[in-house]
Motif scaffolding. Structure first.
Motif, PDB file in Angstrom:
ATOM      1  N   GLU A 181      -8.365   0.671  -5.399  1.00 27.37           N
ATOM      2  CA  GLU A 181      -9.181   0.659  -4.186  1.00 27.37           C
ATOM      3  C   GLU A 181      -8.744  -0.484  -3.299  1.00 27.37           C
ATOM      4  N   ILE A 182      -8.651  -0.191  -2.003  1.00 26.83           N
ATOM      5  CA  ILE A 182      -8.413  -1.256  -1.035  1.00 26.83           C
ATOM      6  C   ILE A 182      -9.519  -1.132   0.007  1.00 26.83           C
ATOM      7  N   SER A 183      -9.562  -2.055   0.934  1.00 28.74           N
ATOM      8  CA  SER A 183     -10.673  -2.020   1.881  1.00 28.74           C
ATOM      9  C   SER A 183     -10.675  -0.693   2.635  1.00 28.74           C
ATOM     10  N   GLU A 184     -11.767  -0.001   2.542  1.00 28.11           N
ATOM     11  CA  GLU A 184     -11.991   1.269   3.245  1.00 28.11           C
ATOM     12  C   GLU A 184     -11.064   2.393   2.847  1.00 28.11           C
ATOM     13  N   GLY A 185     -10.424   2.287   1.689  1.00 29.25           N
ATOM     14  CA  GLY A 185      -9.561   3.397   1.323  1.00 29.25           C
ATOM     15  C   GLY A 185      -8.965   3.240  -0.067  1.00 29.25           C
ATOM     16  N   LEU A 186      -7.903   4.002  -0.267  1.00 28.04           N
ATOM     17  CA  LEU A 186      -7.251   3.995  -1.568  1.00 28.04           C
ATOM     18  C   LEU A 186      -5.759   3.792  -1.414  1.00 28.04           C
ATOM     19  N   MET A 187      -5.120   3.323  -2.471  1.00 29.20           N
ATOM     20  CA  MET A 187      -3.657   3.288  -2.501  1.00 29.20           C
ATOM     21  C   MET A 187      -3.186   3.658  -3.903  1.00 29.20           C
ATOM     22  N   LEU A 188      -1.956   4.124  -3.981  1.00 30.49           N
ATOM     23  CA  LEU A 188      -1.368   4.392  -5.286  1.00 30.49           C
ATOM     24  C   LEU A 188      -0.928   3.064  -5.889  1.00 30.49           C
ATOM     25  N   ARG A 244      -4.298   5.902   7.092  1.00 28.35           N
ATOM     26  CA  ARG A 244      -4.298   4.465   7.422  1.00 28.35           C
ATOM     27  C   ARG A 244      -5.660   3.825   7.341  1.00 28.35           C
ATOM     28  N   PRO A 245      -6.295   3.581   6.238  1.00 32.67           N
ATOM     29  CA  PRO A 245      -5.827   4.055   4.934  1.00 32.67           C
ATOM     30  C   PRO A 245      -6.424   5.415   4.592  1.00 32.67           C
ATOM     31  N   PRO A 246      -5.714   6.195   3.758  1.00 29.10           N
ATOM     32  CA  PRO A 246      -6.286   7.449   3.284  1.00 29.10           C
ATOM     33  C   PRO A 246      -7.519   7.161   2.433  1.00 29.10           C
ATOM     34  N   LYS A 247      -8.525   8.046   2.523  1.00 27.09           N
ATOM     35  CA  LYS A 247      -9.805   7.721   1.900  1.00 27.09           C
ATOM     36  C   LYS A 247     -10.046   8.392   0.549  1.00 27.09           C
ATOM     37  N   ASN A 248      -9.299   9.432   0.230  1.00 28.76           N
ATOM     38  CA  ASN A 248      -9.482  10.002  -1.110  1.00 28.76           C
ATOM     39  C   ASN A 248      -8.139  10.195  -1.823  1.00 28.76           C
ATOM     40  N   PHE A 249      -8.216  10.660  -3.062  1.00 29.57           N
ATOM     41  CA  PHE A 249      -7.002  10.797  -3.880  1.00 29.57           C
ATOM     42  C   PHE A 249      -5.942  11.668  -3.194  1.00 29.57           C
ATOM     43  N   ALA A 250      -6.385  12.842  -2.758  1.00 28.58           N
ATOM     44  CA  ALA A 250      -5.442  13.809  -2.207  1.00 28.58           C
ATOM     45  C   ALA A 250      -4.739  13.260  -0.972  1.00 28.58           C
ATOM     46  N   ASN A 251      -5.518  12.661  -0.083  1.00 31.58           N
ATOM     47  CA  ASN A 251      -4.910  12.117   1.128  1.00 31.58           C
ATOM     48  C   ASN A 251      -3.913  11.012   0.825  1.00 31.58           C
ATOM     49  N   GLU A 293       0.815  -1.217   0.000  1.00 31.01           N
ATOM     50  CA  GLU A 293       0.000   0.000   0.000  1.00 31.01           C
ATOM     51  C   GLU A 293       0.849   1.268   0.000  1.00 31.01           C
ATOM     52  N   GLY A 294       2.169   1.081   0.112  1.00 24.87           N
ATOM     53  CA  GLY A 294       3.040   2.249   0.119  1.00 24.87           C
ATOM     54  C   GLY A 294       3.319   2.773   1.510  1.00 24.87           C
ATOM     55  N   TYR A 295       2.887   2.049   2.552  1.00 28.06           N
ATOM     56  CA  TYR A 295       3.199   2.480   3.919  1.00 28.06           C
ATOM     57  C   TYR A 295       4.623   2.098   4.254  1.00 28.06           C
ATOM     58  N   SER A 322      -0.108  11.342   2.044  1.00 31.97           N
ATOM     59  CA  SER A 322       0.443  10.321   2.937  1.00 31.97           C
ATOM     60  C   SER A 322       1.690   9.683   2.344  1.00 31.97           C
ATOM     61  N   PHE A 323       1.614   9.371   1.059  1.00 30.11           N
ATOM     62  CA  PHE A 323       2.753   8.732   0.412  1.00 30.11           C
ATOM     63  C   PHE A 323       3.956   9.679   0.401  1.00 30.11           C
ATOM     64  N   GLY A 324       3.696  10.925   0.067  1.00 30.25           N
ATOM     65  CA  GLY A 324       4.773  11.921   0.043  1.00 30.25           C
ATOM     66  C   GLY A 324       5.406  12.099   1.404  1.00 30.25           C
TER      67      GLY A 324
END
Lengths: 319, 87
Positions: free
Chosen positions: A256-263, A176-183, A67-69, A187-189
């Motif tokens: 899409e991942i459970s309850e959020g998004l990932m790059l 954890r996890p971020p819920k939209n594109f911007a977040n 997920e990039g964490y 978070s990744f940055g």
């Protein structure tokens, strides 16, 4: 010195005294003498012999999950040891007044950087200046953290006014996890920036486990989080705005991942490419009378803190 | 600084030179490597190379530039090496 990013899967090896990445498409050699740190995103195999080699060459290696964490770091045996500085670092942490001085300086400078960032883009940031005053009057660290949180929330809403595509607005900071594109992007940055600062701390006498704004505890490094605060606007937030407003990044880069998004991988490597460029970018430094890269600015900040700790120069006194 | 290293050495030493050079620079194509290098590391590279080569028949050239920005690069045909440090 370069940062190496690995997205492909394969085996990392020591070969002919340098780093070798064996993938399905063949062997790639990485010039070990020119590597500052390695950041691993792909499924990479490595062995102890390789870690020994990194340790010998003083290269930290950071791992991120799918997920990039941030997962963790192999922080090689320290080569710049100074008992004196560690004592000083601890002293400045234990003494409430001394700790507040550093924490307050970090917060108020990071506010200033946010204000500068917004002003440059013609957004009025009066309310942030108010927070800056509040921070200077705060009496303990948790109060300071609270003010920092509130200010940041307001700051992100101001950044939203600069985002042209409304699907890419931050709205509310989620993690954890971020819920939209911007977040997801921010978070990744931020986690990239944390590891970059950590690698730079490794090149100083500072101990990354003792932070001042962020609580020092049993879990992990915290000094890198402190210093990263100062550079979030100039590195991460700027990158975010650029990528979104030039439409380089779009919904295709997310999964899409459970309850959020990932790059996804494509999104991550696009982000990383631009992140590296941002660190390389130079700004004119008045005092030094020359251009310095973002990465050197971070390093200089660490040296300033070192000087403050050993009592040579008060943190944030010059310029 | 930015360094381009080009070598033409006796077949017996080709592999050895390559092994040394790969520690410091990125492989671009046969007998050519390049990359950003600090002055200290550049000296180390030259020292290692000079210990290996036979000065009577081998030739190793270094093109040393302030940065990658001072020259333009054009490639015809295949780009054999990797670009950048993202794999």
């Amino acid at each position: 010195m370069e940062s190496v990013y690995l997205f492909s899967s394969g085996t990392l090896k020591r070969k002919a005294n340098t780093i070798c990445l064996e993938t399905e498409s063949g062997r790639k050699y990485i010039p070990v003498e020119n590597v500052m740190d390695i950041k691993v995103f792909g499924e990479v195999d490595l062995n102890k012999r390789f870690l020994e080699f990194l340790s010998q060459k003083r290269i930290p290696i950071h791992f991120f999950n799918r997920e990039g964490y941030y997962v963790g770091t192999f922080y090689p045996r320290e080569y710049l040891n100074s008992g004196f500085l560690i004592l000083k670092q601890a002293e400045h942490y234990i003494n409430q007044e001394k700790r507040m001085l550093i924490a307050r300086e970090i917060v108020s400078r990071s506010f200033q950087n946010m204000v500068d960032f917004l002003k440059k883009r013609k957004v009025r940031a009066d309310s942030l200046t108010r927070y800056k005053k509040k921070a200077e009057e705060a009496s303990n660290v948790s109060e300071l953290m609270g003010i920092e949180g509130n200010a940041r929330e307001e700051y992100y809403s101001m950044i939203d006014s600069l985002v042209s595509d409304e699907r890419f607005r931050i709205e509310k900071r989620t993690r954890r996890p971020p819920k939209n594109f911007a977040n997801t992007l921010i978070s990744f940055g931020n986690s990239l920036l944390y590891t970059t600062v950590l690698s730079l701390i490794y090149q100083t006498h500072l101990d990354p486990r003792i932070g001042y704004l962020h609580e020092t505890n049993f879990r992990r490094f915290s000094l890198n989080l402190d210093i990263a605060e100062l550079f979030k606007p100039a590195v991460v937030d700027r990158l975010f705005l650029n990528l979104v407003n030039t439409r380089q990044i779009n919904e295709k880069h997310f999964d899409e991942i459970s309850e959020g998004l990932m790059l996804n991988d494509e999104g991550k490597s696009l982000f990383v490419k631009n992140y590296e460029q941002a660190l390389r970018e130079t700004v004119f430094h008045k005092k030094l009378n020359r251009y310095v890269s973002m990465r050197s600015l971070i390093k200089m900040e660490l040296h300033k803190l070192e000087k403050h700790l050993i009592g040579e120069q008060v943190f944030g006194s010059e310029e | 600084m930015y360094v381009i290293m080009v070598y033409d050495v006796n077949e017996k030493r080709v592999a050895k030179i390559l092994k040394i050079a790969r520690k410091y620079l990125k492989w671009v194509q046969n007998s050519v490597l390049e990359g950003e290098l600090s002055p200290g590391k550049y000296e180390k590279l030259k020292l290692e190379v000079s210990r290996l080569i036979d000065e009577k028949e081998d030739s190793v050239r270094f093109y040393v530039m302030d940065s990658q920005k001072v020259f333009n690069l054009e490639t015809l045909g295949v780009e054999k090496g990797e670009d950048g440090f993202i794999f």
